[in-house]
Design an enzyme around this catalytic site. Structure first.
Site, short mmCIF file in Angstrom:
data_model
loop_
_atom_site.label_atom_id
_atom_site.label_comp_id
_atom_site.label_asym_id
_atom_site.label_seq_id
_atom_site.Cartn_x
_atom_site.Cartn_y
_atom_site.Cartn_z
N TYR A 126 -2.53 -10.40 0.38
CA TYR A 126 -1.82 -9.47 1.22
C TYR A 126 -1.76 -9.98 2.66
CZ TYR A 126 -1.75 -5.30 4.11
OH TYR A 126 -1.47 -4.40 5.07
N HIS A 168 -10.28 -1.49 -2.41
CA HIS A 168 -11.15 -0.72 -1.52
C HIS A 168 -11.89 0.36 -2.30
CE1 HIS A 168 -9.34 -1.97 2.42
NE2 HIS A 168 -8.27 -2.18 1.67
N TYR A 181 0.86 -1.19 0.00
CA TYR A 181 0.00 0.00 0.00
C TYR A 181 0.89 1.24 0.00
CZ TYR A 181 -4.43 -2.33 0.99
OH TYR A 181 -5.57 -3.09 0.91
N ARG A 199 -4.93 -11.79 3.92
CA ARG A 199 -6.22 -11.30 3.48
C ARG A 199 -6.36 -11.69 2.00
NH1 ARG A 199 -9.09 -6.56 3.46
NH2 ARG A 199 -10.64 -8.15 3.94
N HIS A 251 -7.90 -7.66 -2.73
CA HIS A 251 -9.09 -6.80 -2.70
C HIS A 251 -8.77 -5.39 -3.17
CE1 HIS A 251 -7.06 -6.39 1.17
NE2 HIS A 251 -7.44 -5.13 1.14
C1 DHB Z 1 -6.36 -4.57 7.38
C2 DHB Z 1 -5.65 -4.43 6.21
C3 DHB Z 1 -6.30 -4.23 5.03
O1 DHB Z 1 -5.67 -4.07 3.85
C4 DHB Z 1 -7.66 -4.19 5.02
O2 DHB Z 1 -8.24 -4.01 3.86
C5 DHB Z 1 -8.37 -4.34 6.18
C6 DHB Z 1 -7.71 -4.52 7.37
C7 DHB Z 1 -5.62 -4.76 8.63
O3 DHB Z 1 -4.40 -4.80 8.56
O4 DHB Z 1 -6.26 -4.85 9.67
FE FE Z 2 -6.78 -3.52 2.31
#
Ligand code: DHB
Ligand code: FE
Length: 248
Positions: free
Chosen positions: A165, A191, A131, A186, A189
């Site tokens: 991720y 956002h 990110y 995760r 995705h």
């Molecule tokens: C977290 C990270 C993310 O990229 C996300 O979309 C939601 C939560 C986290 O690190 O908690």
């Molecule tokens: Fe995220």
């Protein structure tokens, strides 16, 4: 929050805490260790990560039950407000590494009426799972931008497929995840925050069908109705994501 709401919630929190202490016979030393754990999380920059990882999805899932329209998702810790307006519907730079992806769809209200001039604020990890603004090795502001729907409520933008991720797991949040038997992954995705005057702002995420972490999202946010097919399109991929906003 009103003062009485703070009082009511605090009262219930303390009551729940008391039950847990009694059930597990929590010692003063264990209490102290827990406080030090929180202090370590804050010191190591995980003030937002720790609660976002364990608690935010519960708040969002509960709210979604009482709402119409596209389901909400956690904001997560990587949102940066006031991203630039994207040009030529391009979220990704020409030289951005990764598989090209076009995301298109329509924004409508719960009666099916197209919403012109809705704003989509989009951010995602890159093909290495980074990110921008949080990972210093990613170009500043990369893969973050805003766009508007046209008169017919439609939108489209070009990006790259984000990588799956791991939430940061070298620190205390990761230690706790591991302790309770969860991996830090995760599903991949994108956002999106969708807004339009007169409608409830929607914070959500787009997932991809077939992602192996959809069922075991480390932050317990992903849901199958937000997982979309990646269709092949001229050596790239395309995905259709229609958004339904609920009147405010
Ligand atoms: C977290 C990270 C993310 O990229 C996300 O979309 C939601 C939560 C986290 O690190 O908690
Ligand atoms: Fe995220």
């Amino acid at each position: 929050m009103s003062e009485s709401r703070v009082a009511a919630i605090t009262h219930d929190l303390l009551e729940a805490f008391q039950r847990i202490v009694e059930k597990h016979n929590i010692t003063q030393a264990e209490y102290r260790a827990a406080v030090e754990f929180i202090d370590e999380a804050v010191t190591k920059g995980e003030t937002f990560l720790l609660p976002d990882a364990f608690l935010e999805s519960t708040v969002v899932a509960n709210a979604s039950k009482q709402q119409q329209g596209t389901p909400g998702q956690v904001l997560g810790p990587y949102y940066v407000p006031d991203s630039p307006w994207i040009e030529d519907d391009r979220l990704a730079r020409e030289e951005e590494p990764g598989e090209r992806l076009t995301i298109r769809g329509e924004v409508r209200d719960t009666d099916g009426r197209p919403l012109a001039d809705a704003v989509l604020d989009v951010w995602q990890a890159d093909a290495k799972g980074r990110y921008s603004s949080f990972d210093p090795s990613a170009p500043k502001g990369n893969l973050r931008g805003r766009l508007r729907t046209g008169r017919d409520g439609s939108y489209a933008f070009e990006t790259v497929v984000p990588a799956q991720y791991t939430i940061p797991h070298q620190g205390p949040t990761g230690r706790l995840l591991k302790e309770i038997g969860r991996h830090p992954w995760r599903p991949a995705h994108v956002h999106v925050i969708a807004t339009h005057d007169g409608y409830r702002p929607l914070t959500t995420q787009i997932y991809f069908q077939g992602d192996e972490y959809l069922d075991s999202d480390s932050v317990r946010a992903a849901r199958p109705d937000l997982a979309f097919a990646l269709h092949p399109a001229d050596g790239a991929k395309s995905l259709a994501f229609d958004i339904v906003l609920e009147p405010a």
